[in-house]
Each structure stands twice: as structure tokens, then as C-alpha cells.
Design a protein around this motif. Structure first.
Motif, short mmCIF file in Angstrom:
data_model
loop_
_atom_site.label_atom_id
_atom_site.label_comp_id
_atom_site.label_asym_id
_atom_site.label_seq_id
_atom_site.Cartn_x
_atom_site.Cartn_y
_atom_site.Cartn_z
N VAL A 202 0.84 -1.20 0.00
CA VAL A 202 0.00 0.00 0.00
C VAL A 202 0.88 1.26 0.00
CG1 VAL A 202 -1.62 1.34 1.39
CG2 VAL A 202 -1.99 -1.11 1.05
N ARG A 203 1.95 1.20 0.81
CA ARG A 203 2.84 2.37 0.84
C ARG A 203 3.54 2.56 -0.50
NH1 ARG A 203 3.70 0.62 6.31
NH2 ARG A 203 5.50 -0.66 5.67
N GLN A 204 3.95 1.47 -1.12
CA GLN A 204 4.58 1.59 -2.43
C GLN A 204 3.62 2.17 -3.45
OE1 GLN A 204 5.99 -2.35 -3.31
NE2 GLN A 204 7.76 -2.20 -1.92
N ILE A 205 2.35 1.73 -3.33
CA ILE A 205 1.33 2.30 -4.24
C ILE A 205 1.17 3.79 -3.97
CG2 ILE A 205 -1.12 2.23 -4.81
CD1 ILE A 205 -1.02 -0.80 -4.21
N GLU A 206 1.18 4.18 -2.67
CA GLU A 206 1.08 5.59 -2.30
C GLU A 206 2.25 6.39 -2.86
OE1 GLU A 206 -0.92 8.73 -0.46
OE2 GLU A 206 -1.53 6.62 -0.51
N LYS A 207 3.43 5.79 -2.74
CA LYS A 207 4.62 6.46 -3.28
C LYS A 207 4.52 6.57 -4.79
CE LYS A 207 9.66 6.05 -3.38
NZ LYS A 207 10.84 5.23 -2.98
#
Length: 849
Positions: free
Chosen positions: A238-243
Motif C-alpha cells: 500500500v505504501r509503495q502504491i502511495e509512493k
């Protein structure tokens, strides 16, 4: 004095005692109609040297200007610089801009004159356009659609990951809940017991009470561990997607902003891109803006700042990194810049970096606080400094040499009076093209040339300002033009032609030679100002010769206190000076005293005593450690003269002491060497010296009289003594014949000589001088080697011969006595030869020849 000798043949003619300026040569009645001064007066050698240094572009051709104060060094330099032709190219503007890759090392950019301020204005307009247009970009529907699509796409990916994780958690009999932890919430996986999420702490409590199976609890923990790992993996995704979403949004903003900046920067690139470093700077500006375009959105309403921070917030620009610091603006400079730096401190020369204190008490600065010094302001031109002042300032000389050798200037945040570094800012070195004109004394040039290896490499041109110039009709007329300039510049009264004549005569006297004029123009200008004061006090419309003479008399009265005190001591008999009668072995010598720029002469009694012995000449001043090296040399020259003149056929068997009576300070110079010889000759010959005559002049070993300095002051000093006691017509001064060309005596002395109440004689040799002093012919050496009988040289030679014989006889008698005493001591107590020895005649010395 014998009547057969006439010393008048050595008299200096009255017309030679002072040169007179013919006022008719000026061609005007007053300086009001005098020709204005054209060019520079009296320094052709120095002017050529300065022009060479200014016009040779090679490194190291800086100029060192030396000469006495008042010779017009600064005025000449300013005049030369003022009439310089326009430069081939105008000096450049010097700018400092932010270095976006290293903010502690600001970049330096040079632009053609006038473009610095223009670029600063263009950058400010560019920044205003960016701040105005950027918010509109974010309001475009195209941007909003693309932004929403990116956000929706990435949010959908995040939801899908959470959906898969929740399904797996549910299948395993767990539930994911959001737990509040302070201001934040975080997901947590809990087991479902009877379809209700329960904390593991409660299950452990039930297990301890026996209300929940321990085996089931253990299995739940194992599943929980697996699911928690799945949660962490999902959160990473999810964080990678956010980034990725942020990167995509940034790319969208970058692409959107690039179109805007390409258009806004196009004009700047076309206008300034051809100049060194400008393309790099504009590229960095573009990347900096695009990397954080959101800074330029309309700011949201901010809360009211803390009162303690309001002062700091006022005037603060959040976009300071895009500003332009124009350190040197040459937009109005047409010629090569010329800076006269009267206070060559480190900051004034090399510039400085302003500091400011932050709210925490820390010092800080940035490239907009860089301030240019005189060197940067004079880039492409000339800077004038006093080198001794620069040498005494901390850090200046070392950095000045480094700058001249490397031809670059580094502005530092260093301060000579702070013991710590107060800013780490290090601006990029600035290429420098500059000429330095350093004003200093001659001794400083020679000292640095000898002991500083770099000095001779960076100051290759030396301009010596002479304190005199040739006296001819043209230079006399130009002297009047100089006086006209002083009067015009300061609004003084104009001077009559007679008054100008007196000033020119004073210039000749200051020069110390009738064929020269003094170039110490500041002293003459002061005299004009003082004469102007006298004339205005009398209500006159012009300055006359009388006003100039009154100004000269007033100046002497201000400065001659010490001279008057000495004269009083002579008048009262405290200082023993005779001005009439005769005395053996005693002469009036003449000395010059200098108190600042005031010179005066006074007589001093010189005496000699001669006795039998082998000590030779005894310099009492040297024995008492009051004699200088030149005076010691003069005494050795006197010994050489006596040996060559009288001691070719006999040894020197005298002890002669020479003393400057009532002298308690140091004595140096050889101008009294002839006087000392006269005292010795008088003592040896037994002839008195006329005490109404004073003497000056140095001598060589051949007895030739040599010129001396301060001849006018020496004559006038003895004249005052004689005048105070009454002039009798036989008093006067003996000077070297070469010094006749230096005579510029005061009118009262000239008038006394004209009326035959005071005399000035000139001589070429010791023989001529001693003849005047004693009234007895010096005498000539005959073919047999003897001097004329009854002459001074004959008397001296005879006295020295008698002393040599006396010394020889004294030595033999003493030797015989010693031998007789030795024989008496060696014989036995009852020697039978005693009776025979008693009957022998005693030994006798040889008779004197």
C-alpha cells in the motif's frame, strides 16, 4: 691680523647670495589672468612610470609610488587617472546567485555593464509570473481529470490489496479492526469469539481461569502471527502504491509545469544564455521549481504567528533562493573604474558577508548578504591605496598578494576581530582584472623588495616622485599656473606678480639649489592660504609680496621656539660662543637642527688639544659614545690628511683630542671635518683663529673642501649670533665653493653683506680656509720638502718634527735608565770593579739634531 693678507678675494659676490625672480617674466599683474595649469607639473619621470604601469596589461605591472610628502603624489595620480581614455570595453557587472547543488558555495556570474540590474529585474518578473501562473495550472480541468484518474487508479489498487487481506483474515476466523493510538489509528488483527473480536489479553485471562482451552489459544496465536506478517506485507504494498501515486502526480505536475517554464524561460535563455554560467543557473532554477511546484500554489490561510516570531517573519522571502545579488553595478560606468581606498581594511578591500541572528541565537547568512569591497568595485580598473596602512591591517597583505598572483578574489565570512567562524558561506572565487597603485615611502619599497619574495613579482613598476625640478622660464611660469589653480579651486585672493615672485624664490630655497624648484606643492599651497589670511585681515583685494613675507615670518615665529631658546642661552653666556677676538685651537663650527619641517642652524664651539704621545687623534665624542658612523669616518679622513700633508718624513708622535663643547646629544655627519682640521692646525701652529668667523664644510684626504647641506640655515644661524652682539664688518662664514650655487639667504643677511657688515667666503681647500681664519699664508712646499718659513704649514710641520724628536729622545733616555738599573741589579755585592766603574764617565744620549 697682518695687513699683507687680503681675504676679500675669497668673498662671495653679493649677487650670488640670493637668486631673485624677475616678476615681469609672468606676463600678468595678478594670477587672475594667469594661464591655467595644463598637465602635471614637475614629475616627468614619475608620470612616465605610472603611464607604463597603467597601460601594460600583463600581470604584475602594478605601481609603487614613492616620494616625500607634499610632492603631489595623490594629486598626480588622480590627474593621470582622470584623463585616461575610455576603456576598450566597459567593466562588467558582478552578480552572486544561489548554487542549487551546494547552497554554501554561491555562484559568481559576470555580465556586461548594466545587464546585472536588468537580469535581477527579469528574474523578479519571472518569479512573479511563476507564482501567478502556477495556481492556475492546478485549476485546469485537464489537470484535475488526470490527477483524479491517477488517484483513483492507485486507491483502487490499495483497496484490492486490503480486500484480499480481509478475506483471508475472515476465512481464518479473525477480524481486522482500527485501533486508536494517541492521535493516530492503526489496523490490528483480532480473533473472533462468538463473532466478536477479542483481545488476546482477555483470552489469556480466560485460559488461566480454565474458561478457554489452552490448545485453541495456542493455535489462534500461530494463525495470528501468519496473518500479521500478511498485514505487514500488504501495508508495504500500500505504501509503495502511495509512493507511486505521488510520483505519478509529481510527474503530472512536472510535465504541466515544464510547459509553463519552457515558455517563461525561453526569453531569459535567449537573452542571457550566451553568457558564461547563465545556462547552468537557469537550468538549476527550472529543476528547483519543478521539483517542488506545489510551493507556488496559493497559500492556505495560516494561523497568526507567535508574537515572539513576528519580528523574524517580517520581510522574510520564502523564495530567496531565486533572487539575484548584484554586488557591483557598472550600468553608469563609462571609463575604467578608479577607486581611492583611504581606509584599506580587510572588509573595505575584499568585501564581506553580512550575518543575521536567528531565533535560537545562531548566526546565519546567504548569498544575498554578500557585499563587494573596493577591489570588486574597481574590477577592470585601478585601485589606489596607502601600502603602509594596508600592511598594518590584519589579513590584508597576505590576501592582497594572493589575489594579485592568482588574479581571483575570494570573499570570506572571516572577521579579523572575531575568534571563531561565524558563517560557513564560501562564495565562488571572482576572476579579477585590476591594477593597484600603492603609495608608500622609499624605505618600505626597499624593505619589501629585499625581504618579501612576492613583492617584486607583483609590483614591477616603481614611480619615484622627485622633490625638485629644473628651474627655467617655462617651469617658473607653470609655477604661477599652479598657484592660479590653488586660488581658483579654493576661492582665495589672487596674488600680485611680485607676490608670485617671492613664492617662486621660496620654492628655490626649499629646493636647496638655485637651479632647482621645489615640488613640495602642499607647503607652497599652505603658504598661499596663510598669505590669503593676512591679506584678508588687512582688507586687501589681492595678495602682495608683503603679505607673502609676513606669512613666511609668521610661520617661522610659530616654529622657532627651540631656536629662540638656544639663542637666549648664547646671549646669556650659558652656551659659550665667541664672535670676536682670537683663540688658539678653537673654531666656531655650524650645525643644523631639524624639528619637523623646520630647519635652523646654530654655531657650536669645537676645540682641539695637542700633546706628546702616540694616541693620534682622539675623538672625544666617539669615546663617550655620542659619535655617529659618518662622523667617525670624518675623523679617520682627518688622520689621512695629516699623514699625507705633514708625516711623509717623520712619525706621528702626538695625542690630539677633538671635542664639540657643550654638546650632550649624538653627533653625526662630516660637515665639520674641515672645522676640526682648522682647530688642530691652529693648536699645532700656535696661531689664534678669528672667532668672528664660523666654518662649515667636509674634506677629503687630499685637503679638498667638499659641499655640505643646510648651508643657508647655517649661515643665518651664525648671523643671528653676531647680529645680537653687534656686527663689526669682520664677521662671517666660510663655506665650500660648491655651496655658492645653493645660497638663498634671507634678505637681512644679504643686506648686511651688501653693506659689508657681514661676510661669506668660499674656499676650495684647507689651505685657503686656514689662511682666512688666521690671517697667515698657508705656505707652499719647496723643492727640498720644507714649507715656506713662517707659514702655517711651515709652523705645523716644524712643530710635528720637534715633537717626533722629543718623543725619540724621551724614549732613549728612558731606555738608558732601564739598562743602567739592570746592570746595577746583576753585579755582586762586593764587585772589585766598583772603583773602576765609578771612575768611568756616565753614558750620554745622542744630541738632538
Amino acid at each position: 691680523m697682518p695687513a699683507k693678507f687680503n681675504r676679500d678675494r675669497f668673498l662671495v659676490k653679493v649677487e650670488d647670495l640670493r637668486w631673485r625672480c624677475d616678476p615681469s617674466c609672468f606676463g600678468f599683474k595678478t594670477t587672475k589672468t594667469a594661464q591655467p595649469l595644463d598637465g602635471i607639473l614637475g614629475q616627468p619621470r614619475a608620470v612616465k612610470a605610472i603611464e607604463l604601469g597603467l597601460n601594460v596589461p600583463s600581470p604584475g605591472y602594478n605601481i609603487y609610488v614613492s616620494g616625500l610628502s607634499g610632492t603631489g603624489k595623490m594629486a598626480t595620480i588622480k590627474a593621470l587617472l582622470a584623463r585616461m581614455e575610455y576603456a576598450d570595453k566597459r567593466p562588467q557587472d558582478i552578480l552572486f546567485v544561489n548554487n542549487f547543488t551546494d547552497a554554501q558555495r554561491p555562484r559568481c556570474i559576470k555580465l556586461p555593464a548594466g545587464m546585472g540590474v536588468e537580469f535581477k529585474k527579469d528574474m523578479a518578473e519571472f518569479l512573479d509570473d511563476v507564482r501567478r501562473m502556477t495556481p492556475n495550472l492546478f485549476e485546469l480541468q485537464q489537470y484535475k481529470d488526470q490527477r483524479d484518474a491517477i488517484i483513483e487508479k492507485h486507491r483502487a489498487q490499495q483497496k484490492e490489496h486490503f480486500r484480499l487481506l480481509e478475506n483471508k483474515i475472515r476465512d481464518e476466523g479473525f477480524a481486522m479492526v482500527q485501533v486508536q493510538m494517541g492521535p493516530f489509528t492503526r489496523p490490528m488483527i483480532l480473533p473472533l469469539i462468538e463473532n466478536q473480536p477479542v483481545q488476546f489479553e482477555q483470552l489469556e485471562s480466560l485460559t488461566a481461569n480454565g474458561n478457554f482451552p489452552a490448545e485453541r489459544l495456542q493455535k489462534l496465536k500461530e494463525k495470528h502471527a501468519v496473518l500479521r506478517n500478511d498485514l505487514e506485507e500488504t501495508m508495504k504494498k500500500v505504501r509503495q502504491i502511495e509512493k507511486g501515486m505521488k510520483e505519478a502526480l509529481n510527474e503530472l505536475e512536472y510535465a504541466l509545469g515544464m510547459e509553463m517554464l519552457r515558455e517563461l524561460l525561453a526569453e531569459l535563455r535567449e537573452k542571457y544564455g550566451k553568457y558564461d554560467k547563465m545556462t547552468i543557473f537557469l537550468d538549476e532554477v527550472q529543476e528547483s521549481i519543478l521539483s517542488d511546484l506545489s510551493r507556488f500554489k496559493e497559500a492556505e490561510e495560516q494561523p497568526q504567528p507567535n508574537p515572539m516570531m513576528m519580528a523574524e517573519a517580517q520581510g522574510k522571502d520564502e523564495f530567496v533562493e531565486y533572487e539575484v545579488n548584484v554586488a557591483v553595478d557598472n550600468s553608469k560606468t563609462e571609463k575604467r573604474p578608479v577607486i581611492v581606498e583611504n581606509t584599506p581594511t580587510y572588509k573595505n578591500l575584499f568585501g564581506f558577508i553580512e550575518k543575521q541572528i536567528g531565533k535560537n541565537g545562531n548566526w546565519s547568512s546567504d548569498f544575498t548578504k554578500i557585499r563587494a569591497g573596493s577591489i570588486l568595485q574597481a574590477d577592470g580598473g585601478i585601485i589606489v591605496i596607502n601600502l603602509l596602512d594596508a600592511l598594518t591591517e590584519a589579513g590584508v597583505w597576505k590576501n592582497l598578494k594572493r589575489m594579485l598572483k592568482t588574479r581571483t578574489l575570494e570573499i570570506e565570512g572571516w572577521d579579523a576581530y572575531y575568534f571563531m567562524l561565524i558563517t560557513s558561506l564560501k562564495p565562488e572565487p571572482v576572476p579579477i582584472d585590476i591594477k593597484i597603485v600603492a603609495i608608500g615611502e622609499a624605505w618600505l619599497f626597499h624593505f619589501l623588495y629585499e625581504y618579501d619574495e612576492d613583492f617584486k613579482k607583483i609590483f614591477k613598476v616603481k614611480a619615484d616622485f622627485d622633490d625638485v625640478m629644473n628651474k627655467d622660464k617655462d617651469s617658473i611660469v607653470r609655477y604661477a599656473s599652479f598657484l592660479h589653480k590653488v586660488i581658483s579651486d579654493e576661492g582665495l585672493l589672487h596674488i600680485s606678480q611680485n607676490g608670485v615672485g617671492v613664492l617662486v624664490e621660496e620654492g628655490v630655497r626649499m629646493a636647496g639649489r638655485k637651479t632647482k624648484l621645489s615640488t613640495r606643492f602642499s607647503i607652497l599651497a599652505d603658504l598661499v592660504r596663510e598669505a590669503n589670511y593676512v591679506a584678508k585681515g588687512e582688507g586687501k583685494k589681492n595678495i602682495t609680496d608683503e603679505h607673502v613675507r609676513k606669512a613666511l615670518d609668521a610661520k617661522r615665529d610659530r616654529l622657532n621656539l627651540y631656536e629662540d631658546k638656544l639663542q637666549e642661552m648664547i646671549d646669556e653666556g650659558v652656551l659659550l660662543i665667541s664672535s670676536e677676538g682670537g683663540a688658539t685651537g678653537q673654531v666656531n663650527g655650524l650645525a643644523v637642527y631639524q624639528l619637523g619641517d623646520y630647519l635652523f642652524g646654530r654655531p657650536t664651539r669645537i676645540t682641539a688639544q695637542v700633546g706628546l704621545g702616540g694616541a693620534g687623534l682622539i675623538n672625544i665624542e666617539r669615546e663617550s659614545k655620542l659619535s655617529g658612523r659618518i662622523h667617525d669616518k670624518g675623523m679617520l679622513i682627518i688622520s689621512g690628511y695629516l699623514r699625507g700633508k705633514y708625516l711623509q718624513n717623520k712619525p706621528m708622535n702626538i695625542s690630539a683630542s677633538i671635542c664639540f663643547e657643550q654638546s650632550y646629544g649624538g653627533i653625526d655627519g662630516d660637515s665639520a671635518s674641515s672645522t676640526e682640521i682648522y682647530a688642530i692646525l691652529s693648536e699645532l701652529a700656535g696661531l689664534p683663529i678669528d672667532q668672528g668667523v664660523a666654518v662649515t664644510g667636509s674634506v677629503n684626504q687630499k685637503g679638498e673642501i667638499q659641499p655640505i647641506g643646510g648651508v643657508n640655515e647655517k649661515i643665518e644661524g651664525f648671523y643671528k649670533v653676531c647680529e645680537a652682539r653687534g656686527l663689526n664688518g669682520r664677521q662671517g662664514v666660510i663655506i665650500p665653493h660648491q655651496n655658492v650655487a645653493d645660497l638663498m639667504l634671507h634678505d637681512e643677511v644679504v643686506e648686511a653683506a651688501k653693506k659689508k657688515r657681514f661676510n661669506i667666503w668660499s674656499v676650495k681647500s684647507i689651505d685657503e680656509g686656514i689662511t682666512i681664519l688666521t690671517g697667515t699664508p698657508a705656505g707652499e712646499r719647496k723643492a727640498n720638502g720644507a714649507y715656506t718659513a713662517g707659514s702655517i704649514n711651515g709652523l705645523v710641520d716644524g712643530r710635528l718634527y720637534d715633537m717626533a724628536i722629543a718623543m725619540q729622545k724621551f724614549g732613549r733616555d728612558d731606555k738608558d735608565k732601564k739598562e743602567e738599573k739592570a746592570e746595577t741589579n746583576d753585579k755582586p755585592a762586593h764587585d772589585p770593579r766598583d772603583k773602576k766603574l765609578k771612575n768611568r764617565p756616565a753614558k750620554k744620549g745622542k744630541p738632538a739634531k
